[in-house]
Design a protein around this motif. Structure first.
Motif, short mmCIF file in Angstrom:
data_model
loop_
_atom_site.label_atom_id
_atom_site.label_comp_id
_atom_site.label_asym_id
_atom_site.label_seq_id
_atom_site.Cartn_x
_atom_site.Cartn_y
_atom_site.Cartn_z
N PRO A 3 16.17 17.54 -24.82
CA PRO A 3 15.03 17.69 -23.90
C PRO A 3 13.70 17.64 -24.67
CG PRO A 3 16.63 19.47 -23.61
CD PRO A 3 17.01 18.74 -24.84
N ARG A 4 12.67 17.17 -23.96
CA ARG A 4 11.32 17.19 -24.57
C ARG A 4 10.69 18.57 -24.45
NH1 ARG A 4 10.55 11.66 -22.49
NH2 ARG A 4 9.97 12.60 -20.51
N GLU B 18 16.83 11.34 -30.17
CA GLU B 18 15.56 11.55 -29.48
C GLU B 18 15.37 10.57 -28.31
OE1 GLU B 18 13.46 14.04 -29.90
OE2 GLU B 18 14.63 14.87 -31.56
N THR B 19 16.11 9.45 -28.35
CA THR B 19 16.01 8.48 -27.24
C THR B 19 17.41 8.02 -26.86
OG1 THR B 19 15.93 6.53 -28.66
CG2 THR B 19 13.81 7.60 -28.16
N ARG C 242 14.67 22.85 -25.22
CA ARG C 242 15.13 22.46 -26.55
C ARG C 242 15.60 23.67 -27.35
NH1 ARG C 242 13.36 17.29 -28.49
NH2 ARG C 242 13.83 17.13 -30.70
N LYS D 298 17.41 15.38 -14.74
CA LYS D 298 16.01 15.79 -14.64
C LYS D 298 15.89 17.24 -14.18
CE LYS D 298 13.55 11.49 -13.89
NZ LYS D 298 12.60 10.77 -13.07
N ALA E 289 21.04 10.13 -17.04
CA ALA E 289 19.79 10.86 -17.25
C ALA E 289 19.67 11.97 -16.22
CB ALA E 289 18.61 9.90 -17.14
N ASP F 10 21.21 11.95 -21.18
CA ASP F 10 19.79 11.96 -21.52
C ASP F 10 19.12 13.16 -20.86
OD1 ASP F 10 17.12 11.54 -21.95
OD2 ASP F 10 17.14 9.42 -21.39
N SER G 178 16.06 14.24 -21.69
CA SER G 178 14.62 14.17 -22.00
C SER G 178 13.78 14.91 -20.97
CB SER G 178 14.13 12.72 -22.03
OG SER G 178 14.87 11.97 -22.93
N ASP G 179 14.10 14.73 -19.71
CA ASP G 179 13.26 15.29 -18.64
C ASP G 179 13.85 16.58 -18.06
OD1 ASP G 179 11.34 13.30 -18.84
OD2 ASP G 179 12.55 11.94 -17.61
N THR H 85 14.03 20.45 -17.92
CA THR H 85 13.08 21.52 -18.27
C THR H 85 13.79 22.84 -18.58
OG1 THR H 85 12.84 21.98 -15.91
CG2 THR H 85 11.18 20.55 -16.93
N VAL I 21 20.67 13.20 -25.66
CA VAL I 21 19.25 13.04 -25.96
C VAL I 21 18.62 14.39 -25.65
CG1 VAL I 21 17.12 11.81 -25.44
CG2 VAL I 21 19.33 10.62 -25.29
#
Lengths: 112, 131
Positions: free
Chosen positions: A81-82, A103-104, A87, A18, A16, A47, A49-50, A52, A79
């Protein structure tokens, strides 16, 4: 009667990341990924997800890990990014055609 | 004979700004990842009109991703507005304005990435040359 069993365990590592993945921190991240490859890891879930923001150096990092993993019979799943901005980079560069995305992390692991 | 057609392929490059004469700027986005990532390129040729006064701005992501002191990015929208505003000027002037804008926006912040730019503008030829 006899029964023989062989069990093969394939390791999948979820990494993951960040904040920002950019030219400034890519060399350190690349080193960490290459260490994992040296340890025999072939299946990666990255991952994001976090995350930016990713610049072209960050995207290059993903490609280099993907190429090395695939050379060894493995793969890299992502996975996404949110954050909308991060994205969008994947859509603009068409990286969603290069990687299987989810997505996860749990869903991504099941893509192997 | 002058056809005034543009044939291009965008394999994973940052979107290209196309501004038709008197019209609104749009982005010509990639249709495939960059060459070399996959064993074969998935990018296709695209063809469009490219007339007198039309402008094409091919810039590396060092432009749209240029940041100011607050970490905010310049972004495509600001670049497109500027290209529309400058569209009646020469390619050289448009290029200079883009560099000036990225420098002004950055306001002294260090440059994160390379900033490479190509501006193409359709120009009029003698009547007998035009189809």
């Amino acid at each position: 009667m006899s029964m023989q069993m062989k069990e093969y365990v394939t390791r999948t590592v979820v990494v993951a990341l960040k904040d920002e993945v950019v030219a400034f921190n890519v060399p350190e991240l690349r080193e960490r990924f290459y260490e994992l490859l040296e340890e025999g890891v072939r299946q990666f879930v990255v991952d994001l997800s976090d995350v930016t923001f990713m610049d072209s150096a960050g995207m290059g990092l993903l490609v280099s890990v993907l190429k090395r993993a695939r050379q060894e019979g493995g793969d890299v799943k992502l996975v996404l990014p949110r954050a909308e901005g991060a994205r969008r980079i994947f859509a603009l560069t068409k990286f969603d055609r290069v990687f299987d995305v989810a997505e996860t992390a749990e869903t991504a692991v099941r893509l192997f | 004979m002058v056809l005034r057609r543009l044939v291009y392929a965008n394999a994973g490059h940052a979107p290209v700004i196309y501004c038709p004469a008197g019209g609104e700027a749009v982005l010509l986005e990639a249709d495939a990842p960059a060459v070399g990532i996959l064993p074969m390129s998935l990018s296709a040729d695209h063809e469009m009109d490219f007339g007198v006064g039309d402008v094409l701005v091919v810039a590396t992501d060092g432009f749209n991703e240029a940041r100011n002191g607050q970490g905010e990015m310049l972004g495509y929208e600001r670049l497109m507005v500027l290209v529309e505003k400058m569209a009646d000027r020469s390619a050289e002037e448009i290029g200079a304005a883009l560099f000036e804008e990225v420098w002004r926006f950055g306001n002294g912040r260090f440059q994160d990435d390379d900033q490479t730019l190509m501006v193409i503008k359709g120009v009029a030829l003698d009547k007998e040359d035009v189809a």
